[in-house]
Design a protein around this motif. Sequence first.
Motif, PDB file in Angstrom:
ATOM      1  N   PRO A 136       0.815  -1.214   0.000  1.00 46.89           N
ATOM      2  CA  PRO A 136       0.000   0.000   0.000  1.00 46.89           C
ATOM      3  C   PRO A 136       0.854   1.272   0.000  1.00 46.89           C
ATOM      4  N   ARG A 137       0.786   1.983  -1.084  1.00 58.08           N
ATOM      5  CA  ARG A 137       1.441   3.280  -1.232  1.00 58.08           C
ATOM      6  C   ARG A 137       0.502   4.131  -2.059  1.00 58.08           C
ATOM      7  N   MET A 138       0.727   5.437  -2.054  1.00 53.81           N
ATOM      8  CA  MET A 138      -0.153   6.330  -2.788  1.00 53.81           C
ATOM      9  C   MET A 138      -0.164   5.979  -4.283  1.00 53.81           C
ATOM     10  N   GLY A 149       0.858  13.224 -11.773  1.00 54.04           N
ATOM     11  CA  GLY A 149      -0.561  12.896 -11.875  1.00 54.04           C
ATOM     12  C   GLY A 149      -1.256  12.941 -10.524  1.00 54.04           C
ATOM     13  N   ILE A 150      -0.599  12.398  -9.509  1.00 54.64           N
ATOM     14  CA  ILE A 150      -1.160  12.411  -8.157  1.00 54.64           C
ATOM     15  C   ILE A 150      -1.284  13.839  -7.653  1.00 54.64           C
ATOM     16  N   GLN A 151      -0.226  14.625  -7.830  1.00 55.36           N
ATOM     17  CA  GLN A 151      -0.234  16.015  -7.381  1.00 55.36           C
ATOM     18  C   GLN A 151      -1.342  16.806  -8.081  1.00 55.36           C
ATOM     19  N   GLU A 185      -3.173   3.562  -8.818  1.00 54.24           N
ATOM     20  CA  GLU A 185      -3.265   2.500  -9.825  1.00 54.24           C
ATOM     21  C   GLU A 185      -4.539   1.684  -9.618  1.00 54.24           C
ATOM     22  N   GLN A 186      -4.832   1.332  -8.369  1.00 52.93           N
ATOM     23  CA  GLN A 186      -6.030   0.554  -8.061  1.00 52.93           C
ATOM     24  C   GLN A 186      -7.303   1.317  -8.421  1.00 52.93           C
ATOM     25  N   GLN A 231     -14.881   3.118  -7.718  1.00 56.09           N
ATOM     26  CA  GLN A 231     -13.830   3.762  -6.930  1.00 56.09           C
ATOM     27  C   GLN A 231     -14.326   4.028  -5.503  1.00 56.09           C
ATOM     28  N   ARG A 232     -15.552   4.511  -5.399  1.00 55.92           N
ATOM     29  CA  ARG A 232     -16.150   4.796  -4.090  1.00 55.92           C
ATOM     30  C   ARG A 232     -16.230   3.521  -3.248  1.00 55.92           C
ATOM     31  N   GLN A 233     -16.643   2.441  -3.867  1.00 57.09           N
ATOM     32  CA  GLN A 233     -16.740   1.158  -3.165  1.00 57.09           C
ATOM     33  C   GLN A 233     -15.362   0.682  -2.713  1.00 57.09           C
ATOM     34  N   PHE A 234     -14.374   0.789  -3.589  1.00 55.46           N
ATOM     35  CA  PHE A 234     -13.009   0.387  -3.252  1.00 55.46           C
ATOM     36  C   PHE A 234     -12.498   1.175  -2.039  1.00 55.46           C
ATOM     37  N   LEU A 235     -12.665   2.494  -2.067  1.00 48.13           N
ATOM     38  CA  LEU A 235     -12.209   3.335  -0.958  1.00 48.13           C
ATOM     39  C   LEU A 235     -12.934   2.977   0.336  1.00 48.13           C
TER      40      LEU A 235
END
Length: 80
Positions: free
Chosen positions: A6-8, A23-25, A13-14, A49-53
């Motif tokens: 687990p990293r940002m 891209g993250i910034q 990617e997930q 994405q909402r479900q994953f989070l």
Amino acid sequence: MSQTRPRMTNLFEQLGLDSSEEGIQTFIENHQMDASMSITQAPFWTDAQRQFLSEKIQSDGEWATVVDQLNESLHEDSVE
């Protein structure tokens, strides 16, 4: 069980997002949220994405820490 550390970058990617540093910034700068909004309530996530989070937060594992870091980053400009 997944061996992805687990990293940002792995979180992005997930989520199917640009996981480069730039891209993250850019994502964080363009998606600042109000202080009262939960990360899972943000309108810019897809349902998947909402479900994953949500699942990662509820798991309270290593991924929850990374999701919490993203949450804090998305609230950097918010004022209560």
